[in-house]
Each structure stands twice: as C-alpha cells, then as structure tokens.
Write a protein that holds these residues in place. Structure first.
Motif, mmCIF file in Angstrom:
data_model
loop_
_atom_site.group_PDB
_atom_site.id
_atom_site.type_symbol
_atom_site.label_atom_id
_atom_site.label_comp_id
_atom_site.label_asym_id
_atom_site.label_seq_id
_atom_site.Cartn_x
_atom_site.Cartn_y
_atom_site.Cartn_z
ATOM 1 N N THR A 260 -111.117 119.607 114.629
ATOM 2 C CA THR A 260 -112.573 119.811 114.642
ATOM 3 C C THR A 260 -112.870 120.948 115.622
ATOM 4 O OG1 THR A 260 -112.848 118.166 116.397
ATOM 5 C CG2 THR A 260 -113.068 117.390 114.116
ATOM 6 N N PRO A 261 -114.036 121.611 115.470
ATOM 7 C CA PRO A 261 -114.355 122.703 116.387
ATOM 8 C C PRO A 261 -114.411 122.227 117.832
ATOM 9 C CG PRO A 261 -115.765 122.786 114.453
ATOM 10 C CD PRO A 261 -115.033 121.480 114.385
ATOM 11 N N ALA A 262 -113.806 123.033 118.750
ATOM 12 C CA ALA A 262 -113.809 122.703 120.178
ATOM 13 C C ALA A 262 -113.736 123.999 120.976
ATOM 14 C CB ALA A 262 -112.641 121.790 120.518
ATOM 15 N N ARG A 263 -114.149 123.924 122.237
ATOM 16 C CA ARG A 263 -114.143 125.113 123.099
ATOM 17 C C ARG A 263 -113.525 124.784 124.450
ATOM 18 N NH1 ARG A 263 -119.955 125.523 125.878
ATOM 19 N NH2 ARG A 263 -120.679 123.391 125.557
ATOM 20 N N LEU A 264 -112.730 125.737 124.953
ATOM 21 C CA LEU A 264 -112.136 125.634 126.280
ATOM 22 C C LEU A 264 -112.805 126.708 127.129
ATOM 23 C CD1 LEU A 264 -108.350 125.211 127.059
ATOM 24 C CD2 LEU A 264 -109.784 126.686 128.447
ATOM 25 N N MET A 265 -113.500 126.262 128.175
ATOM 26 C CA MET A 265 -114.334 127.172 128.954
ATOM 27 C C MET A 265 -113.600 127.662 130.205
ATOM 28 S SD MET A 265 -117.839 124.930 128.578
ATOM 29 C CE MET A 265 -118.873 126.139 129.376
ATOM 30 N N ILE A 266 -113.764 128.973 130.499
ATOM 31 C CA ILE A 266 -113.153 129.590 131.677
ATOM 32 C C ILE A 266 -114.226 130.399 132.416
ATOM 33 C CG2 ILE A 266 -111.466 131.294 132.492
ATOM 34 C CD1 ILE A 266 -109.694 130.561 130.160
ATOM 35 N N GLY A 267 -114.234 130.229 133.748
ATOM 36 C CA GLY A 267 -115.177 130.994 134.566
ATOM 37 C C GLY A 267 -116.596 130.519 134.462
#
Length: 735
Positions: free
Chosen positions: A613-620
């Motif tokens: 499923t759509p997912a996001r890994l956030m940086i900064g």
C-alpha cells in the motif's frame, strides 16, 4: 729569399690583394659602403702594409734562425668543432673564400649570396666591402668558437628579442625560432631542445654562444680558412618565400582557403611584390593542387619559388535524418518505441533534436513527430512521421509514468495527496561522527575565518559558501595540532562541487563525488602533524580559485587520533593561509547555519513489508527525523541543524514487496541531488531539479520477488528539506 720566406710572402700578397680593409676603425664609419676614393686610399695603404709585412717576415726569419721565435700556432675549431693546427686544415683553392672587394660587392648581391667574414680572435667582421665591429672578439674557449649573438644577428638579417618571463634570448628568421639561456649548454630550435658544443656565457656584458649553434640550426654554410684566420659564412641575400594553409581541412566548393605567407628578406628589406600561381580562394573540385609563391624585395631580387600541394576533399553532404516507430497506430497511454536510423557519411552527427517524441500520448488523433539531426560541419536534415492515437485507453497518465519513467528521471503527479499516506514507522541508531557544518555566512563579503572548531576521532565536514568579496579568493581548511604528540589524520572520503555560479549544481556535484569516493576509495590519504604544526588539508578545495559570485560545496570524512583544531577560512589568492591565520577574525553568521553536531550518521532499518500500500518515509522533517542540536564552535552559542544537512543516512529496508515503485519527492522546495540505491548512484533528477510537491524522481522498481533495498543519502547543499521516500505498488502490466 729562402723557400719559407717565399711562401710567407706569397700568402701575405694573396691576403692583401683579396682584401680591401680600412687602415683603422676610426677611418671608416661603422657599416658604411666604401667609396672609390676609399678604395684608392686603401690600395695605397695595402702597398705600405705589404712592405711592412715583408719586413715583418724578414724579422721573424731572423728570430727563428736565432732560436728566439715562439713557434706557437693559434688553433681554431674546424667545421666539426675540433681544434686543428693551421697546417692540418686543408682548404682547396676553389673553396677558400675571402672578403669580397668593394668593386665586386654588387656582383655578390646579384648572385643571391653574401659573404660574412669573421676574423679569429678579433672583433672585426667584413661583409661585401664593409667593415663592422662586433661588441666582442670571436673567441675560442675550450676548443669551441664563440661569437657575440648580437653581432651575428645584425649581420645576417635575423631578429633579436628577449623574453623577460623565461629569461631567454630569442633569434627569429621567418618561421624559425632559436632560444638561448645564459650559462646553458642547450638551446631550443623551434621548440625542440638541442645540445651546443659548449655553454653560453657572458663576457664584459656581451652574450656569447657557440657559432655552430646558429649556423647548424639555420643551415648557414661556412668555411674555415686557418691560414688567414677567418671564418666565411655564405649568406643568401635573396628573399625567402614560404606560406602555409590555415585550414585543417579543405572541402571543394565550401572552404575559404586561408593562405598564411611567411616571406622575409635576409637583408631586412621590405617585400614589395609577390606572385602566386594556382592560388584559389575556393577550390570548386576535389583533388590535389600545386600552389606556387615567390616574392621580390625592394632591391629587385626575386626569391626562389616555393611550392605547396593543397589537398581538396570532396564537399560535405548533409546527414540523413530517419527514424521509425514500432507501429503506426497506438492506444491512449501505450508506450511508443522510437528507433533512430539517422546516418552521416563521416559518422559526424553531433546533435539530435526531437519534437513531440512523447513516450505516450493521452489524447486521441494524429500526432506528428519530428527529428532534426546536425553534423559537425553545421549541415542538417529533418524528417517527420505521423502516427495515430485511437480513443481506446491502455494506461492513464499516472499509471503510465509510474511504469515507464526511467530510473533517475522525474514525472509529475498530484502531490497534495502525499500527506495522507501512511508513515513508515522506522527507528534509527547513530554512529559517533562529529559534524562540522560551515554554511554561515553563506555569502561571504570579506576575508576571514568562516568557522573554527576542534575535534578528535571520526569527523565530517560540510562546507557551502559564496564568494561576494569582489576579488578572487580561495577557501582553505587549516588543521593545527595543539597537542604534544604527533597526530595522524586519515582522509577517507571527499567530494567537492564548484566553483560555479549555481548553488544547487555545486551542492549536487559535491554529494555525487562524495559518494563516488566511497565507491572507489580514490580520496584516501594520510596527513601527519607534529606538535604545534599547521597544514592545509583538502587540497582539492584550496587549489580552486573562486571568482566573484562563485559557490563551492564540500563533503569530507576523516579520522584523527589526536584532538585537532580546524579553521575554515576564505582568503585572497595572493596570501598564505597559515601566515595570515593569526591576523584573521571570525566572521559573523547570517541567517544560515553553522555549528558542530555529534552522532551525525543515522542508520535507519525497517524489517516489515513495504510496498503493498502507499507509504512514505520522511527525512529532515524534525519529527520522525529530529534535527541535530549542537553549538557554534566559534562563539559557543546554541545551534540547531535545520534540515539535518551533513547527516549521512544509511537506510536498509529488509522487505520490499514485489513490483514496488520507490520514488523521491521533495516537500520543502526545489531539490537537486543524488542518492545511492543498492550501490548505484541515482540522479535526483537527471534533468532540471525536482519541484515540490508535485514532482518525483524514480529511484527503483523491485522485480517479481520480494527484495532488500539499501540506500545512502545526505542532503545536497543548496536544496531544500524535508523530503519523502515514497513506496507504492506498480500498476498492472497490460498488453
């Protein structure tokens, strides 16, 4: 009179008959032509000198008979440079050359040959009835005959100059160039280093060189008359014609031929007329053509004819533009394959310009695609092809670009929905790396210290500055060992971008080269510092000149076994950084960041399945990825590393689902950088930068099986944070 006296008398008579010499230097103006009255006076003088010579010979005989003569014989180097006694140098009568009498000077000129007579161990020279005085006598030293370089230049029609930069005396004749240095045994002939029979030297301020160095280099024939103690140089007086062609290639009907004459007169006379045969400004047909050239000087003498064969090639032809598509009719969203069949007879196509060559079309109707190709000669051709797009839909725009956008390229999408995607709930640990971030003042208006800090162990540098001092400067990092033991610094990785006028380009290149140095290990080096010693490190940085408006970015990792003090400075290119350091002050910060931060490597590991499923890994983002907190090493004030620039992220995703699309999407503004995916450097993007939030660059697509994916990332200076790594299932493949 005995036999010896007869021989000596005969030699003396021959010498005086064949030479018309002034009675003294004071009686003849330097370089003047002898008049008829002068000649008569000289004839009278000759008779007197002949009688004196006979008396001298008689006196010498008497001395030798009494055993009082010295018996010494003066030596002079023969043509091969070997000293020989006079009696061993045999010169046939036909080859013996004397000073030309004034009455025959014109005859010598008419023949195209002038004779320059150099008297041994004398500063007198004779040329066609004229006496000249050299600034220094022709001298034999260590078996080598030396001549004043200025004297021979003036008499042979050469040109003399001096190169202050290289400290070389230069002789030029037409296209030939000789370069001499004082006290050197070599010289340069048209750029090639040649050896001389002896070193040049200076005597009483006069520059002397071996005579043969000039005669051999310029092909001047000469004879040596040991009996009369003279060297005779045969100098051509005719002008010399030559030319070259300035075009690297000549093509029939196209090339305007560049003729470059290099005619000159050995006597220094102006060239007043020239004649060409076979010369064409443009040759209309291919082939080989003989072009001849001769010139006349102001005395009326013509040069020998110079010939040159000119090769004319067949004219260029334009390239042939051609391409095909794999079909003539496509559905909406169907991938179009283009094959370029353009050709050029010389394989010289340098550019291809496509128009409307989309990977797919998303509206029905006819679509015309155009290709223009251009070769290195500026010739071009264009071809068009029209295809048809039906109303049947294979893929939507969004589906198509997820499947077909190349890795490293970008595509547009609706980025407003990304904040609704689930966050990857990752955890991280850190590594003990000290980050020295020098990014303030980002725009530097004066020389000074940009940052100052001390560190030990693993240390990372991130530098990013703009020169606005209105002069050329360099940036330096000076390392100083303040301890009592020798320190070792081991540089492991380094990447520099710039100098350039574009901040994002500088930042992107610094990260790319930083990652490349990790791949290849080509920046590894050790630096040793004694107690109290200072050295400039990161020589790639300090070797680059920054002009007004230039930006430089740098990433570097090193390890030190002792505490080292570091100074980042910007300085005029004319100043020594270590000497200047003690008089420099720390420049104040602007609204950008500088500081020292710890634990600057973060290891992100995630073991659950990603991509279904759509997912996001956030940086900064300062939430899942909190900013580092530190201090300003120069002032001790509290600092927060907004965006976590300089932090190195090692990301390992153990389970990524089959057929998962991984993309990079900036959220804080434009982004232009690189990321390493499974050991491969991927552009972010390969064209102009990514715009937040509606553009994404493709990083990776998994295959038909679950995979582990590893990434290495650090934010590129000049770009904006935060960023998202997006994971989503690929659309179903349709046929």
């Amino acid at each position: 009179m005995n036999l010896k006296k007869m021989v000596l008398t005969t030699v003396s008579i021959a010498s005086f008959v064949t030479m018309v010499l002034p009675a003294s230097a004071a009686e003849t103006v330097h370089g003047s032509i002898l008049s008829t009255e002068d000649i008569k006076a000289e004839q009278t003088s000759i008779a007197t000198e002949w009688q004196d010579a006979q008396t001298s010979i008689t006196d010498q005989e008497n001395q030798e008979a009494e055993g009082t003569g010295s018996g010494s014989k003066e030596e002079f180097p023969a043509a091969n440079g070997t000293a020989q006694p006079p009696e061993t140098k045999s010169v046939p009568e036909s080859q013996q050359t004397s000073v030309v009498a004034a009455g025959t000077a014109n005859g010598a000129a008419d023949s195209g040959v002038s004779q320059l007579v150099l008297m041994m161990n004398s500063n007198k020279m004779y040329q066609n009835g004229k006496q000249f005085l050299a600034p220094h006598p022709m001298t034999v030293k260590d078996g080598v005959s030396y001549i004043s370089i200025r004297a021979i230049v003036e008499r042979t029609g050469l040109k003399l100059s001096f190169d202050n930069k290289t400290k070389e005396t230069i002789i030029r004749r037409g296209g030939d160039e000789l370069r001499f240095k004082l006290n050197s045994k070599t010289y340069k002939v048209n750029g090639a280093v040649k050896s001389m029979k002896g070193p040049s030297y200076s005597s009483n301020g006069v520059f002397l060189v071996p005579l043969t160095s000039i005669t051999q280099a310029l092909g001047i024939p000469y004879t040596v008359n040991q009996q009369e103690k003279k060297v005779v140089l045969n100098l051509s007086t005719k002008p010399v014609a030559a030319f070259s062609i300035g075009n690297p290639e000549i093509f029939a009907g196209e090339t305007l031929v560049q003729y470059i004459p290099s005619a000159y007169s050995p006597k220094g006379l102006p060239i007043v007329e020239e004649q060409w045969e076979g010369r064409e400004e443009v040759f209309m047909y291919p082939g080989r053509y003989v072009v001849s050239y001769r010139v006349k000087d102001s005395s009326g003498q013509w040069s020998d004819t110079f010939w040159l064969t000119v090769t004319v090639n067949k004219p260029h032809t334009p390239p042939v533009a051609d391409f095909t598509t794999n079909k003539d009719t496509y559905k909406i969203g169907e991938f179009i394959s283009y094959t370029d069949y353009s050709t050029d007879e010389d394989n010289a196509i340098v550019s291809r310009e496509w128009l409307n060559n989309e990977m797919a079309f998303f509206t029905p109707g006819p679509k015309t695609i155009r290709l223009t190709v251009r070769n290195k000669y500026g010739l071009s051709s264009t071809v068009e092809k029209t295809i048809t797009i039906t109303e049947e839909i294979l893929y939507t725009r969004d589906e198509f670009y997820k499947i077909y956008t190349p890795v490293g390229s970008k595509y547009s999408f609706d980025g407003t929905k990304i904040p609704t995607w689930a966050k990857v709930p990752y955890q991280y640990d850190t590594e003990p790396v000290t980050l020295i971030r020098s990014n303030s003042p980002e725009t530097v208006y004066s020389e000074g210290i940009l940052y100052r800090e001390s560190a030990i162990g693993n240390t990372r540098f991130m530098l990013h500055h703009v020169n606005s001092t209105r002069k050329n400067v360099k940036m330096y990092v000076v390392a100083t060992n303040r301890g009592t033991e020798t320190a070792r610094l081991t540089q492991t990785s380094l990447g520099m971008g710039g100098p350039t006028k574009y901040a994002t380009a500088s930042g992107k290149m610094s990260v790319q080269r930083y990652f490349e140095s990790m791949q290849y290990g080509n920046k590894f080096k050790d630096v040793w510092l004694s107690p109290g010693q200072s050295k400039v490190i990161f020589t790639e940085l300090s070797s680059s000149i920054m002009r007004q408006g230039d930006v430089v970015s740098l990433f570097a990792d090193l390890y030190s076994d002792q505490t080292i003090q570091y100074h980042v400075i910007m300085l005029s290119t004319t100043r020594d950084p270590i000497n200047a350091l003690q008089n420099l002050s720390v420049l104040p910060m602007d609204n950008h960041n500088r500081g020292t931060y710890f634990d600057a490597t973060r290891n992100i590991r995630y073991g659950d399945l990603l991509g279904l499923t759509p997912a996001r890994l956030m940086i900064g983002d300062n939430s899942q990825d909190p900013y580092l907190v530190g201090r300003d090493g120069a002032t001790g004030t509290y600092q927060m590393n907004a965006g976590n620039f300089g932090v190195l992220y090692r990301i390992k995703l153990y389970r990524v689902a089959p057929r998962t699309l991984i993309t990079f999407n900036p959220r804080g503004g434009q982004y232009d950088g690189v990321i390493m995916v499974n050991g491969r450097i991927v552009q972010l993007p390969d064209t102009s930068g990514l715009k937040a939030p509606h553009e994404a660059a493709v990083l990776y697509r998994t295959g038909d099986l679950e995979e582990t994916v590893e990434m290495l990332f650090t934010a590129a200076p000049g770009s904006s944070l935060s960023v998202n790594l997006l994971f989503q299932p690929l659309p179903e493949i349709k046929h």
